[in-house]
Structure formats: C-alpha cells, structure tokens
Enzyme design. Structure first.
Site, PDB file in Angstrom:
ATOM      1  N   ILE A 489       0.835  -1.208   0.000  1.00  0.00           N
ATOM      2  CA  ILE A 489       0.000   0.000   0.000  1.00  0.00           C
ATOM      3  C   ILE A 489       0.870   1.259   0.000  1.00  0.00           C
ATOM      4  O   ILE A 489       0.412   2.339   0.365  1.00  0.00           O
ATOM      5  CB  ILE A 489      -0.996   0.007   1.190  1.00  0.00           C
ATOM      6  N   LEU A 654      14.910  -4.472   8.379  1.00  0.00           N
ATOM      7  CA  LEU A 654      15.428  -5.195   7.219  1.00  0.00           C
ATOM      8  C   LEU A 654      15.699  -4.280   6.043  1.00  0.00           C
ATOM      9  O   LEU A 654      16.630  -4.486   5.279  1.00  0.00           O
ATOM     10  CB  LEU A 654      14.433  -6.284   6.808  1.00  0.00           C
ATOM     11  N   THR A 658      13.099   2.200   3.439  1.00  0.00           N
ATOM     12  CA  THR A 658      11.633   2.200   3.446  1.00  0.00           C
ATOM     13  C   THR A 658      11.098   2.203   4.878  1.00  0.00           C
ATOM     14  O   THR A 658      10.047   2.788   5.144  1.00  0.00           O
ATOM     15  CB  THR A 658      11.055   1.019   2.635  1.00  0.00           C
ATOM     16  N   GLN A 662       8.612   4.914   6.429  1.00  0.00           N
ATOM     17  CA  GLN A 662       7.374   4.579   7.137  1.00  0.00           C
ATOM     18  C   GLN A 662       7.237   5.407   8.405  1.00  0.00           C
ATOM     19  O   GLN A 662       6.178   5.947   8.697  1.00  0.00           O
ATOM     20  CB  GLN A 662       7.358   3.085   7.511  1.00  0.00           C
ATOM     21  N   GLY A 726       8.011  -5.201  12.556  1.00  0.00           N
ATOM     22  CA  GLY A 726       7.053  -4.417  11.766  1.00  0.00           C
ATOM     23  C   GLY A 726       7.050  -2.956  12.162  1.00  0.00           C
ATOM     24  O   GLY A 726       7.082  -2.630  13.346  1.00  0.00           O
ATOM     25  N   GLY A 728       4.980  -0.368  10.338  1.00  0.00           N
ATOM     26  CA  GLY A 728       3.951   0.437   9.672  1.00  0.00           C
ATOM     27  C   GLY A 728       3.200   1.397  10.581  1.00  0.00           C
ATOM     28  O   GLY A 728       2.803   2.478  10.159  1.00  0.00           O
ATOM     29  N   GLU A 729       2.979   0.994  11.821  1.00  0.00           N
ATOM     30  CA  GLU A 729       2.087   1.776  12.663  1.00  0.00           C
ATOM     31  C   GLU A 729       2.737   2.436  13.873  1.00  0.00           C
ATOM     32  O   GLU A 729       2.287   3.486  14.323  1.00  0.00           O
ATOM     33  CB  GLU A 729       0.924   0.866  13.119  1.00  0.00           C
TER      34      GLU A 729
HETATM   35 MO1  MOS Z   1      -3.671  -1.047   9.307  1.00  0.00          MO
HETATM   36  S1  MOS Z   1      -4.961   0.222  10.303  1.00  0.00           S
HETATM   37  O1  MOS Z   1      -3.655  -2.452  10.252  1.00  0.00           O
HETATM   38  O2  MOS Z   1      -4.190  -1.205   7.767  1.00  0.00           O
END
Ligand code: MOS
Length: 764
Positions: A489, A654, A658, A662, A726, A728-729
């Site tokens: 995404i 890794l 990127t 993020q 991870g 992303g968040e």
């Molecule tokens: Mo995310 S809010 O787990 O796409």
C-alpha cells in the site's frame, strides 16, 4: 566436464556483484514505475483486448441519515444519452446468496451493511443507486438528476449526547482483546495516593484520505470470468467476498491490486464500490468501472470519535500507584466495531493497581474502520498526556517519571516481553534531542515572539505474525521470482520482500522479482497490523531456505563436488554462488549447477505458520520514544512543530530506507492528528460536513520541519524468524501526545482534545 570443474572454483564474470544485505538502505524498487505513471492503480486499468467496452458507474448517496426511501425518480437520468441503466434497491439484479454472505474476513461483529439491499437508510451518504453509462461524464451528469423522496426519521449521530447508551461490545471481532480484568484495587489506591490527576480527553472522527480513491475496474470476458482491479489491502479478501456474495466460484473471479495508492486501514474491508461495480457487470454482462469521488471517501469507515478518562496516582517520588483508563467510542447500529484503546495502559508502566474499561455507543453512522494504529493512536495519546499531567503535578521531569516506572515485565499479567528496548529509545532519543537541557517550568523558553516548548511521549503497538505461503522459482539465467498474494500500500513490500529473497539467495536485487497483488498467488494475509514483514517476509525467507537446501543437495551430488563433505550450515549463498563459508573459493555458480543438472528452473513453496506455542509466552510489542519541540505564537494560536526525534524499537530493521520512510510518514501524520485532522458533523443533518481536502485539513509540506528517526537495535526471534517486528504503525503512536505535552510546556495550557487548533491554543 573440465569446464564445469574449473568453474566450481571461481565465480564467473557475468554474475553481477550487487549483493544485498538485510538492513541496508535501498530505494524502493517500484519507485520508477510510480513516478513515471507506469504503475496502474485500480481505476487506471484499460479494458484492452476485451470484446466489450468499459461502462462507467457513478454512485448516488443518501442525503438523510435515517429513514426510508419512498420513491426514486430516475426517468430524467435514464433519458441522458449514453445512460445504460440505473441500479437501485428496487431493480438491482437478484444474485445468488445476496444478503446472506456479506461478511468479509475483517468484518466486525454484527450484520454488515448491504448496498441497495432495501429502502432503509442507515446513515448519511449511504449508496442508494448506481448510474451506469457509456461515459463517465454521462453517468456523472445523470446521477445528479436522480431525485429521491424520503420518509425521514430522527437520527442520533452525536457521541457526546448519547454517552448514557454506552454498552460493552456484544459481538466481538476475531483477534480483538477486550480490556483485561482489574489488577489490585485501582480506585482505592487512587484515593489514597498523595498526588493524582483525573482528566478527560476527546478525539473527533478522522478519515484516512489516501491519495487513491476507492475504485474497482471489473473486466468481464465472454466466458463470464471477472478480472477485478480493486483498491484493497487484500486481493484475496476481495476475491473471497465477491465469490460469496455473488455465488461465483473461485475460478470465475480474480482480484488484482498490484499498486495501492495508500490505504492506512481503509482498504482492510472491501468497500461498496466493489459490490456495485460487480452488480452492474453481472446485470449488463459487460465490463464496468466505479470510482468514488473524494466526497464519497467520507461515506464508509473512519477513526471513531472517542471520549476517554484517565486517572493516575503516585507517591511523591513518582512511583505509580493507580492507573484507571476508560474509553467510550462510537460504532454503527449494525456492527460492533471494536479496537484496543485502553489495554495499552496496562502494558507500559509498572503499577500494582490498574483498571481499564471500554464501551461503545451505537449511532446512525457507518461503522468505523481501523486507521493506522487503531485504538493506540488515541488511547496511548490519552495515557501519555495524562503522564505529562502527573509529571507536572509531581514537579518532575516527564522522562524521569517514565523511567521511574519502567516495566521490565508486562505490568498487567507479569509476562515477559519478547524484546523491549524502550529504555534505549528513551536514552538515545533524549540524547539526540538534547532533552537534558529542558527547563522544568512551562512558559520558560522563548524564541523571539514565540513560546518554545519541549514535550515527549511513549508509543507502543503490537508485533504480530499471521500465516502465509510463498513460492520461489530460480531460473538458470539467474533470475529469481518470488510470489505471494501480499499487498504493497506504499509501505515498501515489493522492496523488502525482494531484499529478503536476494539476501537469502546471494543474488543482486535487480535479478529478483517479487510478485504480489493477485488473488491467484500463494495465500497471504491482509496487509494490516504492521505484520507483512513478519509474516510474508518470513514465508519468503522460508521458501528461499528450501531453495538453498535443494540447490545444496544438487551441488553435493555433483562429481568432484567442492562441497561434498560440508553440512548445510557451512554453506553460504553469495554473488550468485553457493560456497563454503570457511573457504569461499570452494563453491559453484548457481547457473552452472543448474545446467549441470540439465534443469532451467527450481521451485520451492513454503507455508509459514507462526509458532504460537512459543509466542504466547511473551508480550510482543514495538515501542517508541518521541521527543518534540514546538514554537507557539500565542497571538495567533499557531503551533509549529519545529523538531521531532522518534526513537523506535521494532525488532530487526530489514529495509532501512523504506522503514525510515514509514516512520517519517507516520510522524507527519501524528503532527497532522495533533494539529489538523477532524471530520466535523452537523448533527442536525447527521452528516459529515468537511468531506473534502479543502476543509478536512491535513498537514502539508509547510507544516513539517525537522524529523529525525532512530532505530534502536533489537532482534526479536520470537515474533519472527527474521528478527523483525514491523514498522507500519508504531511511528504514529505517541506523536500527538508529544506535541500536546510540548504545547503545555510552551504555554502552560493543557489541551485535552485533538486537533489542537488555534482556537484551543488561544483559549483563556
Ligand atoms: Mo492497518 S490500520 O492495520 O491497515
């Protein structure tokens, strides 16, 4: 054979030397395709090569929040040249199973909304018709001519006016953890402690606003197969959903999402344009495209409006005695959307008395949907602002208060953490920021006419692993094709998966292709929860390891094999060769190995299953420490976030570039959450009013200054085989709290709601 034996001992010249190691910075491999427009998004795929031309659907939405459609006047719209049909609840094609199997893999508990199902209106903006025409323009114009008579019923959309209707979620979602039971006696400890704070926090509705609109291009061929380009975080979830709703076998539907222009959780569920486009394609027996407008992007899930109360109590030395955190959030009438808002407060600080509560209020709105760090983005925000309030009440440095109550084991249940380098985040972040020279008193720092404030906060998010399959094919010419139905995404999935495979096989990144975004590929989970690297990445690693073992067995079996005596553990794959770690000159080029065996491809498949038995013994989470500087112009109420240092502990990193992007992007969003973002309702109409990018404010380039990201060393082999957790968040959690705390330090004014707009900053 002589040539072969010679080549066993020296690498050939044409194998390339651009080796990849995990952790290095690599520019995203799909970057060029994206900036040149070569990358096609859901609404951009042409119907080339198909017999039938594409038709265009435009959605009509309800203008009331609750009631019934009495009649729809569609004659004028039907008369527009080029209009082919108008689907409504009265005439939409009857399709097998319609109305029975509406749940996708990520539905909250309840009965999912079914577009065009009946005359009932459940929320403002509900899709009520699809106008299909030969051109987009004709469809759009005709849609404007549809007139609807409603029987209007009173609606309730205001959370704060209906807090008395709060109830425990009755229909839970798989994977959701309700707040754990009370530890100790929090209210009594609160009452007895010498220093305490008790505060209420409010966060309004927010919308994801990815750049790409939701869109589905349904390409129907003459055999009745549907190839769908859908904007989604899981091609397989959309495929499964369409198959169930329309009673179409797996082989009749393929969903692709090779590029997704941002989603942030909004694409976790298939959205209604997918169903409408499919209805039209089935009904008209042709290819159809439906794209939402920006306004329509505000007519499905959002981050829920949430009201929280946090009570903290401590000894005079800062020792925490009580944490009480409750949250009330909105959901729809038809589903119980739930998220983890308060549980984080039992995971961050050592405390003997912890009480957590979470309830929801059903309103006449669409169900909320996960949005980047759902629950934590505002739940941890409330806790971290409260901790700053407590530090102020104690006359204590906010970082010192966190360190004083640092948890080495999970406070709520005394479980160990798989890894937790939060202390290193605090120390490295504070060092980089220069926190030590912060003054304790609010309003004590100035720069010209601006007040300067320094604030900090902690962040945390889950580190999850799901299950996935991956396949890896090595060709004799040195190309490696790795596949899984994963999604990118914009996070860098193509890049990091390519790197994992390239590093495992000792191949240059240019020779590796990672294929994703197609429902026919090996099973992958929905891209969500920051778990794609831990899950799909580990599956890719697993597939490559199987390839390695197969190639090694082939190499050992060769006559005069240079690796005949070696165990697999002494073998490495470097520069297109398999060789002995101890004597790198002893090895064989993979291409040579394959031609010696007379094969042009080797394929392996792998199924990654998380080791639940090991994982469940640990609390698995990522952590962060966020430090920020604000400059406040009190006369205008404006806040500039001039510096942010975000120190992240998220396992092994890794793909350095990127991952850095993020977290930088997430910090930008945290600043946006802090200062700009809120979807306002007019509760008389029960409708979101600023449903466009002119009035829904997001941070722009001029709002963003210095952002410094630090990755603290961590390597977590409990969460994933790769050591990753991870990213992303985690980057968004705590940012808004750090900004809020910095505004307090600058001005002495405590703002307990987001966004912290000029009116609140100026308020007396
Ligand atoms: Mo995310 S809010 O787990 O796409």
């Amino acid at each position: 054979m002589t040539d072969l034996i010679e080549s066993l001992h020296a690498p050939t010249a044409d194998e390339g030397t651009g080796s990849v190691t995990l952790g290095m910075p690599v520019s995203r491999v799909d970057g060029r395709a994206k900036v040149t427009g070569e990358a096609r998004y859901a609404a951009e795929h042409p119907a080339e090569g198909l017999d039938r031309e594409l038709a265009y659907g435009v959605i009509v939405n309800s203008t009331i929040a609750k009631g019934r459609i009495l009649s729809m006047h569609i004659e004028a719209a039907l008369a527009v040249p080029g209009v082919m049909d108008i689907l409504t609840h009265e005439n939409h094609p009857k399709t097998r199973s319609l109305g029975v199997f509406y749940k996708d893999m990520t539905s909250p508990g309840g009965s999912p909304f079914k577009p065009l199902h009946d005359a009932n209106i459940r929320y403002s903006g509900q899709p009520i018709a699809l106008v299909v025409a030969q051109t987009f323009e004709a469809a759009r114009y005709a849609a404007s001519l549809v007139i609807v008579d409603y029987d209007i019923e009173p609606h309730e959309t205001d959370l704060m006016a209906h807090l008395d209707r709060a109830h425990k979620p009755s229909r839970l979602k798989a994977g959701y953890s309700p707040p754990p039971g009370e530890k100790g006696d929090a209210e009594m400890a609160f009452a007895r402690a010498p220093v305490s704070i008790d505060a209420e926090y409010y966060s309004g509705v927010e919308h994801h606003n990815p750049m790409e609109m939701f869109a589905s291009t349904v390409l129907r061929d003459d055999e009745g197969h549907y190839l769908i380009y859908d904007k989604t975080q899981s091609s397989q979830n959309s495929r499964w959903y369409v198959s169930r709703i329309f009673g179409l076998s797996k082989h009749k539907v393929t969903v692709r999402n090779p590029y997704v222009g941002g989603a942030f959780g909004s694409g976790l569920r298939p959205q209604y344009q997918l169903i409408l486009a499919m209805m039209a394609a089935i009904h008209l027996e042709r290819s159809v495209r439906v794209v939402m407008t920006r306004q329509q992007m505000f007519t499905f899930g959002h981050r829920p409006e949430t009201f929280q109360r946090v009570k903290l109590a401590a000894e005079r030395d800062g020792t925490l005695r009580a944490i009480v955190h409750t949250a009330l959030a909105e959901t729809s009438r038809f589903e119980d959307y739930v998220e983890v808002v308060v549980n984080w407060s039992g995971q961050l600080y050592t405390c003997d008395n912890i009480k957590l509560g979470y309830e929801i209020v059903s309103l006449d709105q669409f169900s909320p949907i996960d949005m980047r760090a759902p629950g934590a983005a505002h739940g941890v925000h409330a806790l971290e602002v409260a901790m700053d309030e407590l530090a102020h009440a104690l006359q204590m440095d906010p970082l010192a208060l966190r360190l004083k109550n640092y948890a080495e084991r999970n406070p709520m249940d005394d479980m160990p953490y798989s890894t937790k380098e939060l202390a290193a985040c605090y120390h490295q972040g504070a060092e980089r920021f220069g926190w030590a020279s912060r003054s304790l008193e609010p309003r004590s720092m100035r720069d010209g006419h601006e007040l300067v404030g320094w604030g900090m906060a902690t962040g945390t998010w889950d580190a999850m692993q799901m299950f996935a399959r991956a396949s890896a094919v090595l060709y004799a010419d040195g190309r490696l094709l790795v596949s899984s139905a994963a999604t990118d995404i914009g996070t860098g999935t193509y890049t990091v998966m390519g790197m994992i495979a390239a590093a495992a096989m000792g191949l240059p990144l240019e020779q590796v292709t990672f294929q994703l975004g197609d429902s026919t590929l090996p099973v992958a989970p929905i891209e969500g929860g920051s778990s794609h690297v831990t899950t799909v990445g580990s599956a890719v690693q697993g597939a490559c390891e199987k390839l390695q073992r197969r190639l090694f067995r082939m190499a050992r079996a060769l006559p005069h094999s240079p690796v005949a005596e070696a165990p697999f553990e002494q073998i490495e794959f470097v520069e297109g060769r398999l060789r002995l770690k101890q004597s790198p000159e002893k090895g064989i080029a993979l291409s040579v190995l394959m031609s010696a065996n007379g094969i042009d491809r080797v394929e392996e498949k792998y199924l990654l299953l998380p080791s639940l038995f090991k994982q469940r013994k640990y609390v698995r989470a990522t952590h962060s420490a966020v430090f920020c500087e604000v400059k406040v112009d009190e006369a205008l109420g404006t806040v500039r976030v001039t510096r942010v240092v975000s120190a992240i502990a998220a396992g092994r990193i890794l793909s350095a570039k990127t991952a850095h992007s993020q977290v930088t992007g997430a910090v930008v969003w945290g600043i946006s959450q802090a200062l700009h973002e809120e979807t306002h309702s007019d509760h008389r109409l029960g409708r979101f009013m600023n449903h466009n990018l002119a009035e829904y404010h997001v941070a722009v380039n001029a709002d963003i200054h210095d952002i410094d990201v630090i990755f603290v060393h961590e390597d977590d082999r409990v969460v994933s085989e790769l050591g990753a957790k991870g990213v992303g968040e985690i980057g968004i959690v705590g940012v808004a709290a750090a900004v809020s705390n910095a505004i307090f330090h600058a001005t002495g004014r405590r703002i307990r709601s987001t966004p912290m707009t000029p009116d609140k900053v100026m308020a007396p």
